[in-house]
Write an enzyme that holds these catalytic residues in place. Structure first.
Site, PDB file in Angstrom:
ATOM      1  N   HIS A  61       0.597  -1.622   0.033  1.00  0.00           N
ATOM      2  CA  HIS A  61       0.013  -0.105   0.232  1.00  0.00           C
ATOM      3  C   HIS A  61       0.935   1.318   0.303  1.00  0.00           C
ATOM      4  CE1 HIS A  61       0.815  -0.108   4.390  1.00  0.00           C
ATOM      5  NE2 HIS A  61       0.646   0.882   4.757  1.00  0.00           N
TER       6      HIS A  61
HETATM    7  C1  UD1 Z   1      -1.991   5.883   5.512  1.00  0.00           C
HETATM    8  C2  UD1 Z   1      -0.581   6.194   5.557  1.00  0.00           C
HETATM    9  C3  UD1 Z   1       0.503   4.983   6.567  1.00  0.00           C
HETATM   10  C4  UD1 Z   1      -0.450   4.111   6.491  1.00  0.00           C
HETATM   11  C5  UD1 Z   1      -1.589   3.832   5.555  1.00  0.00           C
HETATM   12  C6  UD1 Z   1      -2.361   2.362   6.924  1.00  0.00           C
HETATM   13  C7  UD1 Z   1      -0.685   8.885   5.736  1.00  0.00           C
HETATM   14  C8  UD1 Z   1       0.280  10.258   5.097  1.00  0.00           C
HETATM   15  N1  UD1 Z   1      -0.288   7.673   5.170  1.00  0.00           N
HETATM   16  O1  UD1 Z   1      -1.960   5.931   3.996  1.00  0.00           O
HETATM   17  O2  UD1 Z   1       1.397   5.967   6.705  1.00  0.00           O
HETATM   18  O3  UD1 Z   1       0.470   2.678   6.726  1.00  0.00           O
HETATM   19  O4  UD1 Z   1      -2.095   4.108   5.838  1.00  0.00           O
HETATM   20  O5  UD1 Z   1      -3.254   1.609   6.204  1.00  0.00           O
HETATM   21  O6  UD1 Z   1      -1.172   9.601   6.717  1.00  0.00           O
HETATM   22  N2  UD1 Z   1      -8.705   4.725   0.804  1.00  0.00           N
HETATM   23  C9  UD1 Z   1     -10.399   4.023   0.490  1.00  0.00           C
HETATM   24  N3  UD1 Z   1     -11.071   3.813   1.635  1.00  0.00           N
HETATM   25  C10 UD1 Z   1     -10.052   3.803   2.747  1.00  0.00           C
HETATM   26  C11 UD1 Z   1      -9.271   4.861   3.084  1.00  0.00           C
HETATM   27  C12 UD1 Z   1      -8.890   4.812   1.487  1.00  0.00           C
HETATM   28  O7  UD1 Z   1     -11.276   4.369  -0.276  1.00  0.00           O
HETATM   29  O8  UD1 Z   1     -10.891   3.983   3.772  1.00  0.00           O
HETATM   30  C13 UD1 Z   1      -8.169   4.545  -0.386  1.00  0.00           C
HETATM   31  C14 UD1 Z   1      -9.105   6.632  -1.208  1.00  0.00           C
HETATM   32  O9  UD1 Z   1      -8.947   6.273  -2.303  1.00  0.00           O
HETATM   33  C15 UD1 Z   1      -7.446   7.220  -0.358  1.00  0.00           C
HETATM   34  C16 UD1 Z   1      -6.571   6.095  -0.273  1.00  0.00           C
HETATM   35  O10 UD1 Z   1      -6.695   5.360  -0.726  1.00  0.00           O
HETATM   36  O11 UD1 Z   1      -6.935   8.347  -1.283  1.00  0.00           O
HETATM   37  C17 UD1 Z   1      -5.403   6.396   0.332  1.00  0.00           C
HETATM   38  O12 UD1 Z   1      -5.658   6.374   1.402  1.00  0.00           O
HETATM   39  P1  UD1 Z   1      -4.985   7.735   3.510  1.00  0.00           P
HETATM   40  O13 UD1 Z   1      -5.500   7.454   3.958  1.00  0.00           O
HETATM   41  O14 UD1 Z   1      -4.658   9.048   2.081  1.00  0.00           O
HETATM   42  O15 UD1 Z   1      -3.355   6.778   2.475  1.00  0.00           O
HETATM   43  P2  UD1 Z   1      -2.725   5.243   2.868  1.00  0.00           P
HETATM   44  O16 UD1 Z   1      -2.024   5.164   1.476  1.00  0.00           O
HETATM   45  O17 UD1 Z   1      -4.360   4.441   3.146  1.00  0.00           O
HETATM   46  N1  UDP Z   2      -3.477  -5.696   8.621  1.00  0.00           N
HETATM   47  C1  UDP Z   2      -5.280  -6.290   8.232  1.00  0.00           C
HETATM   48  N2  UDP Z   2      -5.595  -6.059   7.364  1.00  0.00           N
HETATM   49  C2  UDP Z   2      -5.095  -5.859   6.360  1.00  0.00           C
HETATM   50  C3  UDP Z   2      -3.771  -5.074   6.298  1.00  0.00           C
HETATM   51  C4  UDP Z   2      -3.279  -5.509   7.555  1.00  0.00           C
HETATM   52  O1  UDP Z   2      -5.686  -5.625   9.116  1.00  0.00           O
HETATM   53  O2  UDP Z   2      -5.562  -6.147   5.326  1.00  0.00           O
HETATM   54  C5  UDP Z   2      -2.880  -4.990  10.274  1.00  0.00           C
HETATM   55  C6  UDP Z   2      -1.382  -5.957  10.201  1.00  0.00           C
HETATM   56  O3  UDP Z   2      -2.063  -6.819  11.075  1.00  0.00           O
HETATM   57  C7  UDP Z   2      -1.104  -4.404  11.266  1.00  0.00           C
HETATM   58  C8  UDP Z   2      -1.756  -3.453  10.499  1.00  0.00           C
HETATM   59  O4  UDP Z   2      -2.831  -3.697   9.615  1.00  0.00           O
HETATM   60  O5  UDP Z   2      -1.719  -5.083  12.282  1.00  0.00           O
HETATM   61  C9  UDP Z   2      -0.603  -2.389   9.289  1.00  0.00           C
HETATM   62  O6  UDP Z   2      -1.740  -1.340   8.370  1.00  0.00           O
HETATM   63  P1  UDP Z   2      -0.484  -0.994   7.453  1.00  0.00           P
HETATM   64  O7  UDP Z   2      -0.460  -1.960   7.297  1.00  0.00           O
HETATM   65  O8  UDP Z   2      -1.833  -0.865   6.630  1.00  0.00           O
HETATM   66  O9  UDP Z   2      -0.445   0.031   7.472  1.00  0.00           O
HETATM   67  P2  UDP Z   2       1.596   0.331   8.106  1.00  0.00           P
HETATM   68  O10 UDP Z   2       1.740  -0.778   9.714  1.00  0.00           O
HETATM   69  O11 UDP Z   2       2.039  -0.031   7.405  1.00  0.00           O
HETATM   70  O12 UDP Z   2       1.553   1.651   8.858  1.00  0.00           O
END
Ligand code: UD1
Ligand code: UDP
Length: 380
Positions: free
Chosen positions: A218
């Protein structure tokens, strides 16, 4: 003591379970927690599922900020959190990790002279093009109490001028730094037990233990760059072919969307039509733990998932050039490969050749959350 806890993105909601559980079990007479959900993640399988299966108290405030550019998203959160802090008047604000929700919470509180408590402080990738690196550094320097999961985190903070010898009342000008172990280790151990109690996704998908590979992607540097995303998918197809194992991919919504936009039509067809690859919706935490504990190997760019691979004693291929969790790479159970398909396959082959890895207790004793609550009461 009254604390306001900021959550918003998936990993923070999961982390909050550990502290909320410690408060309920041991500190309910001394700590009151008010939870604010920024709404950064909002799909049921990115947010709601964790509240219901991990017994996390419902947020008292939902800001519903949603997705957006960094500035737009952070600004809306900052405004919403400030309003909550002005009305709740807490003794401290608690933030986790390094997302935009973390940053907004820290800035809102520090300007109101509310002490910031940062859990997962001190981590660095030393790559400032990552939005998370900017968020972590800023948050640490706005904090009064810094709870650090690893020794490397302590060393990073010492290099930035933090001290381990602060005496007297902690403050923004006299922050206190503590190594506490990792609350995600607490959670993994606690919920591993629960995930064994009922049928989980590994059974539903008819996966055989140690005969499938778990992969999550991601990170924006991987999903939003066509070349990187295409390379990674090619690497995954190749690893599936040489391993003859099923590859399970719970797809982050960002990744699913970007795959449609950026993958070549040939790769799209191969990926979606492949019998050995299972593309599934984001998993709940109990399913995720079940997958992590039963797979043969993990491939990920997630911070949390690379560590959980270590907790569940699985080798891990990290789809990044650097990691904040350097201990697992130095220990040899994880390898950094970036978005390079040849390096992905090479790392996979190297892990196949040896099965003599060890997984020492680098992340504490599973009681970090209790220690953090005790230190908050003692130092604020
Ligand atoms: C965010 C965090 C990242 C973390 C990740 C965990 C920042 C800058 N990034 O990244 O550090 O590792 O969360 O998962 O804060 N979207 C949906 N539904 C949702 C959420 C997101 O469709 O419920 C889609 C949207 O298109 C959105 C994109 O995912 O624009 C990215 O979401 P965003 O929260 O901006 O960043 P993440 O990549 O999730
Ligand atoms: N996780 C989850 N379901 C998924 C992917 C990740 O429950 O499909 C959990 C994972 O086990 C971990 C946390 O989400 O505890 C990590 O979050 P993510 O990978 O979204 O973000 P990051 O840790 O890189 O910020």
């Amino acid at each position: 003591m009254k604390i306001v806890t900021i959550i918003g993105a998936r990993p923070q909601i999961i982390k909050a379970a550990a502290i909320s559980r410690a408060i309920a079990d041991h500190f309910s007479e001394h700590i009151t927690e008010v939870i604010v959900h920024t709404g950064q993640h909002y799909d049921d399988n990115m947010s709601e599922v964790f509240f219901s299966e991990m017994n996390i108290p419902r947020p008292q405030h939902q800001l519903s900020v949603g997705s957006g550019h960094h500035g737009e998203q952070t600004a809306k959160m900052l405004e919403g959190i400030e309003t909550v802090l002005l009305s709740e008047k807490p003794d401290a604000l608690l933030v986790y990790g390094d997302t935009n929700s973390t940053l907004a919470g820290a800035i809102a509180a520090v300007k109101l002279h509310i002490p910031v408590v940062h859990i997962e402080a001190g981590l660095r990738s030393y790559n400032k093009s990552m939005p998370e690196e900017i968020n972590r550094i800023t948050c640490d320097h706005c904090s009064t109490l810094l709870f650090v999961p690893t020794q490397q985190g302590i060393e990073n903070l010492l290099k930035e001028g933090f001290s381990l010898d602060a005496k007297g009342q902690a403050s923004i000008d006299r922050p206190k730094v503590f190594k506490t172990g990792d609350i995600m280790f607490d959670n993994s151990m606690y919920f591993a037990e629960k995930s064994r109690e009922s049928k989980r996704i590994a059974d539903v998908l008819h996966l055989q233990d140690k005969n499938f590979i778990l992969c999550t992607i991601h990170r924006d540097s991987n999903t939003d760059h066509a070349e990187n995303l295409n390379n990674i998918v090619q690497g995954l197809l190749r690893i599936q072919e040489v391993s003859e194992q099923t590859l399970v991919l719970p797809l982050h919504p960002r990744t699913r969307k970007k795959m449609t936009e950026l993958l070549s039509p040939e790769l799209m067809e191969q990926l979606y039509g492949h019998g050995g690859i299972k593309l599934i919706e984001p998993a709940g935490f109990l399913d995720m733990i079940s997958l992590e504990s039963r797979c043969s190997l993990v491939i990920t760019d997630s911070g949390g998932v690379q560590k959980e691979a270590f907790f569940f004693e699985k080798p891990c291929i990290i789809l990044r050039e650097q990691t904040e969790w350097v201990e697992i790479v130095e220990h040899g159970t994880a390898r950094l490969v970036g978005a390079n398909q040849a390096a992905m396959v090479e790392a996979f082959m190297a892990f196949q050749e040896s099965n003599s890895y060890t997984y020492p207790p680098l992340f504490g004793n599973g009681r970090a959350a209790e220690e953090i609550c005790r230190l908050m009461l003692e130092n604020l």
